[in-house]
Design a protein around this motif. Structure first.
Motif, PDB file in Angstrom:
ATOM      1  N   LEU A   1      12.711  -5.067  -9.428  1.00 56.89           N
ATOM      2  CA  LEU A   1      14.050  -5.762  -9.377  1.00 56.89           C
ATOM      3  C   LEU A   1      14.884  -5.597  -7.773  1.00 56.89           C
ATOM      4  N   PRO A   2      15.474  -6.843  -7.296  1.00 53.98           N
ATOM      5  CA  PRO A   2      16.122  -5.530  -6.263  1.00 53.98           C
ATOM      6  C   PRO A   2      17.400  -5.244  -6.087  1.00 53.98           C
ATOM      7  N   GLU A   3      17.581  -4.343  -6.938  1.00 51.49           N
ATOM      8  CA  GLU A   3      18.879  -3.699  -7.322  1.00 51.49           C
ATOM      9  C   GLU A   3      18.267  -2.127  -7.163  1.00 51.49           C
ATOM     10  N   VAL A   4      16.834  -2.009  -7.970  1.00 51.89           N
ATOM     11  CA  VAL A   4      16.464  -0.905  -8.268  1.00 51.89           C
ATOM     12  C   VAL A   4      16.361  -0.157  -6.638  1.00 51.89           C
ATOM     13  N   GLU A   5      16.362   1.391  -6.889  1.00 48.87           N
ATOM     14  CA  GLU A   5      16.560   2.104  -5.721  1.00 48.87           C
ATOM     15  C   GLU A   5      15.196   2.641  -6.049  1.00 48.87           C
ATOM     16  N   VAL A   6      14.199   3.048  -4.499  1.00 46.81           N
ATOM     17  CA  VAL A   6      12.990   3.712  -4.327  1.00 46.81           C
ATOM     18  C   VAL A   6      12.381   4.137  -3.971  1.00 46.81           C
ATOM     19  N   LEU A   7      12.146   5.435  -3.399  1.00 46.40           N
ATOM     20  CA  LEU A   7      11.757   6.531  -2.821  1.00 46.40           C
ATOM     21  C   LEU A   7      10.388   6.424  -2.250  1.00 46.40           C
ATOM     22  N   ARG A   8       9.508   5.889  -1.113  1.00 44.71           N
ATOM     23  CA  ARG A   8       8.431   6.362  -0.640  1.00 44.71           C
ATOM     24  C   ARG A   8       7.831   7.659  -0.600  1.00 44.71           C
ATOM     25  N   LEU A   9       6.680   7.703  -1.410  1.00 42.53           N
ATOM     26  CA  LEU A   9       6.239   9.315  -1.226  1.00 42.53           C
ATOM     27  C   LEU A   9       5.003   9.527  -0.550  1.00 42.53           C
TER      28      LEU A   9
ATOM     29  N   LYS B   1       0.410  -0.829   0.106  1.00 40.61           N
ATOM     30  CA  LYS B   1       0.377  -0.014  -0.103  1.00 40.61           C
ATOM     31  C   LYS B   1       0.914   1.185  -0.455  1.00 40.61           C
ATOM     32  N   ASP B   2       2.200   1.391   0.009  1.00 37.88           N
ATOM     33  CA  ASP B   2       3.246   2.482   0.085  1.00 37.88           C
ATOM     34  C   ASP B   2       3.417   3.176  -1.739  1.00 37.88           C
ATOM     35  N   ARG B   3       3.210   4.339  -1.462  1.00 41.04           N
ATOM     36  CA  ARG B   3       3.247   5.054  -2.631  1.00 41.04           C
ATOM     37  C   ARG B   3       4.549   4.909  -2.735  1.00 41.04           C
ATOM     38  N   ILE B   4       5.434   4.644  -4.212  1.00 37.15           N
ATOM     39  CA  ILE B   4       6.743   4.922  -4.926  1.00 37.15           C
ATOM     40  C   ILE B   4       6.767   5.228  -6.046  1.00 37.15           C
ATOM     41  N   ILE B   5       7.875   6.345  -6.023  1.00 36.09           N
ATOM     42  CA  ILE B   5       8.808   6.672  -7.297  1.00 36.09           C
ATOM     43  C   ILE B   5       9.888   5.778  -7.134  1.00 36.09           C
ATOM     44  N   TRP B   6      10.495   5.621  -8.792  1.00 41.30           N
ATOM     45  CA  TRP B   6      12.248   4.888  -8.003  1.00 41.30           C
ATOM     46  C   TRP B   6      13.355   5.434  -9.492  1.00 41.30           C
ATOM     47  N   ASN B   7      13.921   5.327  -9.062  1.00 44.25           N
ATOM     48  CA  ASN B   7      14.874   5.246 -10.236  1.00 44.25           C
ATOM     49  C   ASN B   7      15.208   4.142 -11.616  1.00 44.25           C
TER      50      ASN B   7
END
Ligand SMILES: [Zn+2]
Ligand SMILES: [Zn+2]
Length: 363
Positions: free
Chosen positions: A141-149, A86-92
């Motif tokens: 994928l596990p390497e992806v850098e994620v930011l919670r919004l 349920k977290d909202r996220i964006i990622w590199n």
């Protein structure tokens, strides 16, 4: 679980709706329900086969915001916050190798020659397939850098930070001197140009001038830039005259190319003051070389020319912060919204430059 996605199976052909099944995923993966997928100008080029990096079949779309469906094992965002359903996220959108010279020594990770990018060079042929954002779900994928919004901003607005926004911030972040008090000319009023103009203004530029050819886009830009010049109404000579008037006959401190057309550089050189900086950000596919005078354009003026290629997580965060602090402005940039099954129409709309920013929304 099964998810629908729009797939490019052959260059120059319409995307087709396909279904993919997701079974188990690797430890550290995140399965995301797509909330918004930006339609980038690059997607139009990619669909035609103009980007040498792209394989088929592929799910297009490298700009995404989503809601977490499932986290396999543990995963934290770049602020160290655990990521939960349920977290909202964006990622590199890019994954770098963290081993090469650019990743480890030069610290220019976005230039990593092994960089993999969602929707650009990651095929959907092999499991886990969902590696593009024109899809109901995406596998990070596990390497992806994620930011919670935060949930305060509309996903269809914040998605503008993803590619054009982050690339815009990479451009401005590469400047040797702060923007405070500078005169900036932005060539191009697409999503990239407008993002750059808004960000430059936010970061203290005293005067921001945009040059564009679309009345609709210029009218949006007019609200938040100091001067907008229509290249269909003013000749190149007249545009130069306007810039010289504004800058006490010096020319702009900084010129930023955001048209996607190498030809724009020939005008850009003439708008720049001696000792100024030229950021070339928009040219994203191979083009014909352009003729310019090394002596007159480059050396005699003592200018710096900086090519800007894609972006890193640092720039994504900067872009998210700019959009969050100016959300009313960026809301207006999203002029066209589409459903997933209308992805071909969305591409056509972007190609014909009808949209300022087109977004596939999944609500
Ligand atoms: Zn893009
Ligand atoms: Zn690398």
């Amino acid at each position: 679980m099964r998810f629908k996605a729009m797939v490019l199976e052959a260059f120059g052909e319409p995307l087709r709706m396909r279904e993919f099944e997701i079974r188990e995923l690797a430890e550290g993966s995140v399965l995301v329900r797509t909330l918004a997928s930006g339609v980038c100008g690059s997607d139009v080029h990619i669909a035609k086969g103009e980007d040498p990096r792209t394989p088929v079949p592929i799910i297009l779309g490298h700009e995404g915001v989503g809601e977490v469906i499932e986290v396999v094992g543990e995963k934290k965002d770049i602020n160290g916050e655990p990521i939960r359903p349920k977290d909202r996220i964006i990622w590199n959108r890019g994954i770098v190798c963290k081993k090469c010279y650019w990743c480890t020594v030069a610290k220019q990770r976005h230039l990593c020659p092994n960089r993999k990018v969602y929707g650009i060079n990651m095929t959907c042929k092999d499991y886990p397939h969902l590696l593009g954002c024109y899809s109901e779900a995406i596998v990070l994928l596990p390497e992806v850098e994620v930011l919670r919004l935060s949930h305060d901003i509309d996903p269809c607005t914040i998605v503008t930070a993803s590619c054009s926004g982050a690339t815009a911030m990479n451009a401005l972040d590469s400047l040797a001197e702060p923007l405070v008090g500078k005169t900036v000319v932005v060539q191009g009023v697409g999503p990239l140009g407008i993002f750059i103009a808004v960000a430059a203004k936010s970061l203290g530029a005293s005067t921001v001038v945009v040059i564009g050819g679309s009345l609709e886009r210029l009218s949006v830009a007019k609200e938040f830039v100091d001067v907008s010049l229509n290249r269909r109404e003013l000749s190149e000579e007249e545009r130069k005259k306007r810039v010289l008037e504004i800058t006490h006959n010096r020319g702009a401190d900084i010129v930023i190319e955001a048209t996607g057309d190498s030809q724009a550089l020939l005008e850009g050189f003439n708008l720049l003051r001696r000792g100024g900086t030229y950021l070339v950000t928009g040219v994203a596919v191979p083009q014909q070389p352009i003729p310019f005078s090394v002596y007159e354009n480059l050396v005699l003026k003592g200018i710096t020319v900086q090519g800007v290629w894609v972006s890193d997580t640092r720039h994504l965060i900067q872009a998210v912060n700019i959009v969050a602090s100016r959300s009313k402005v960026f809301e207006k940039l999203v002029t066209h919204k589409f459903k997933l099954e209308q992805a071909n129409e969305a591409l056509e709309c972007v190609e014909q430059r009808k949209a300022l920013k087109a977004v596939i929304c999944f609500e």
